[in-house]
Write a protein that holds these residues in place. Structure first.
Motif, mmCIF file in Angstrom:
data_model
loop_
_atom_site.group_PDB
_atom_site.id
_atom_site.type_symbol
_atom_site.label_atom_id
_atom_site.label_comp_id
_atom_site.label_asym_id
_atom_site.label_seq_id
_atom_site.Cartn_x
_atom_site.Cartn_y
_atom_site.Cartn_z
ATOM 1 N N ASP A 189 -18.000 13.704 60.281
ATOM 2 C CA ASP A 189 -19.038 12.691 59.627
ATOM 3 C C ASP A 189 -19.677 11.821 60.745
ATOM 4 O O ASP A 189 -20.893 11.578 60.500
ATOM 5 N N GLU A 190 -18.963 11.543 61.692
ATOM 6 C CA GLU A 190 -19.558 10.870 62.773
ATOM 7 C C GLU A 190 -18.759 11.240 64.198
ATOM 8 O O GLU A 190 -17.839 11.741 64.055
ATOM 9 N N ASP A 219 -23.094 8.753 67.615
ATOM 10 C CA ASP A 219 -23.397 7.625 66.634
ATOM 11 C C ASP A 219 -23.019 6.376 67.052
ATOM 12 O O ASP A 219 -23.721 5.325 66.707
ATOM 13 N N ARG A 227 -11.166 19.104 56.089
ATOM 14 C CA ARG A 227 -11.949 18.161 55.227
ATOM 15 C C ARG A 227 -11.763 18.155 53.666
ATOM 16 O O ARG A 227 -11.824 17.274 52.892
ATOM 17 N N VAL A 269 -12.533 11.271 55.311
ATOM 18 C CA VAL A 269 -13.723 11.180 56.476
ATOM 19 C C VAL A 269 -12.978 11.981 57.700
ATOM 20 O O VAL A 269 -11.642 11.588 58.149
ATOM 21 N N GLN A 295 -18.726 19.632 61.076
ATOM 22 C CA GLN A 295 -17.606 19.346 60.313
ATOM 23 C C GLN A 295 -17.122 17.774 60.473
ATOM 24 O O GLN A 295 -16.241 17.321 59.949
ATOM 25 N N LEU A 319 -16.279 3.803 56.873
ATOM 26 C CA LEU A 319 -16.836 5.062 56.742
ATOM 27 C C LEU A 319 -16.142 5.566 55.552
ATOM 28 O O LEU A 319 -16.616 6.686 54.910
ATOM 29 N N LEU A 374 -13.470 11.830 61.871
ATOM 30 C CA LEU A 374 -14.425 11.085 62.774
ATOM 31 C C LEU A 374 -13.945 11.940 64.078
ATOM 32 O O LEU A 374 -12.710 12.154 64.234
#
Length: 222
Positions: A157-158, A210, A103, A28, A155, A22, A30
Motif C-alpha cells: 500500500d505504501e 511515500d 493481502r 494493509v 502488493q 492507513l 506497509l
C-alpha cells in the motif's frame, strides 16, 4: 530468526498515527525500505510492537524480506554466493506471491524467517495471524524499478524509506558481520565490495518512497 529490535528506541507519535490512519476496512501491507544497516528491521519490529501494545496483540505483524534469501546451496550453484544480498540473490517472485497471499488471506499465513547464526532462510518460521490489520514488511529493494521487484512493490500500500547517518550505518554493518563470524578485515571488505554497491542502488530509488523516516540513533521520526 531475525533478532529483536532495540526496545530502548522510540517511534514518534506522528508515525504511529500515520500508520493507524492507513488501516481502513481491509488489511494493509506497509513496506519499509532502506540501505543495509539503516535500521529497517529495528524500525519494523519496534513499530509492530508499539502498535500491538496500543491496539492489542496481533493487530500488527512483521514479514521480513530476509526470509526470501536464496539458500547458499542454490547461490553456489548459480555462482552468486560471493555477493549474497544483491537483488538477484533473493526469491523476489516468491516474495511477491507471498505478499499477495497475505493481502487477501482470512486465516494465518506462515512465512519464512531468516536465522542470522546460520545465515539461512527458515521455512514457515514466522506467522501473519488472521487478526492482523497491518503487516509491516521490510527489505532493501522494495523501491527498485527492476523486473520482479516491481511485482513486489505492487502488493504494498505504501513504502517508507529509513534514512540515517551513513557513518553510523557503516560501523553498524561491520559490527554485524563480525558478530556473525567474519573477521574485522573480512567484514570491512564485504561492506566495501557487496553492501555499498547495493546501498548505492537502493539510495538512488529513495525518491520513490511515500515517506522518509529518520533514524537519529535514539529513535525514529519524520
Amino acid at each position: 530468526m531475525t533478532s529483536s529490535g532495540d526496545t530502548s528506541l522510540t517511534v514518534a507519535d506522528e508515525i504511529l498515527a500515520a500508520v493507524t490512519d492507513l488501516v481502513g476496512d481491509r488489511r494493509v501491507v506497509l513496506g519499509v525500505a532502506g540501505t543495509p544497516g539503516a535500521g529497517k528491521t529495528t524500525f519494523a519490529q519496534l513499530l509492530v510492537q508499539r502498535l500491538c501494545d496500543l491496539r492489542g496483540p496481533g493487530w500488527a505483524a512483521h514479514l521480513p524480506m530476509d526470509g526470501f534469501h536464496i539458500g547458499d546451496r542454490q547461490l553456489a550453484r548459480l555462482g552468486f554466493l560471493d555477493r549474497k544480498g544483491a537483488p538477484d540473490t533473493f526469491d523476489a517472485d516468491g516474495y511477491a506471491a507471498t505478499l499477495g497471499r497475505v493481502r487477501t488471506a482470512t486465516g494465518p499465513v506462515f512465512v519464512p524467517g531468516f536465522d542470522r547464526a546460520l545465515e539461512q532462510p527458515i521455512a514457515a518460521d514466522m506467522v501473519v495471524p488472521a487478526e492482523a490489520r497491518l503487516v509491516v514488511t521490510e527489505g532493501n529493494y522494495l523501491l527498485l524499478q527492476e523486473g520482479r521487484w516491481v511485482a513486489a512493490r505492487a502488493q504494498l500500500d505504501e513504502v517508507w524509506y529509513v534514512a540515517g547517518d551513513d557513518r553510523v550505518r557503516l560501523e553498524r554493518l561491520v559490527s554485524r558481520h563480525v558478530e556473525f563470524g567474519k573477521t574485522p578485515a573480512q567484514a570491512r571488505e564485504w561492506v566495501a565490495n557487496v553492501d555499498q554497491p547495493n546501498a548505492q542502488r537502493i539510495a538512488a530509488a529513495a525518491e520513490r518512497a511515500d515517506r522518509v523516516v529518520r533514524n537519529d540513533g535514539a529513535g525514529f521520526g519524520w
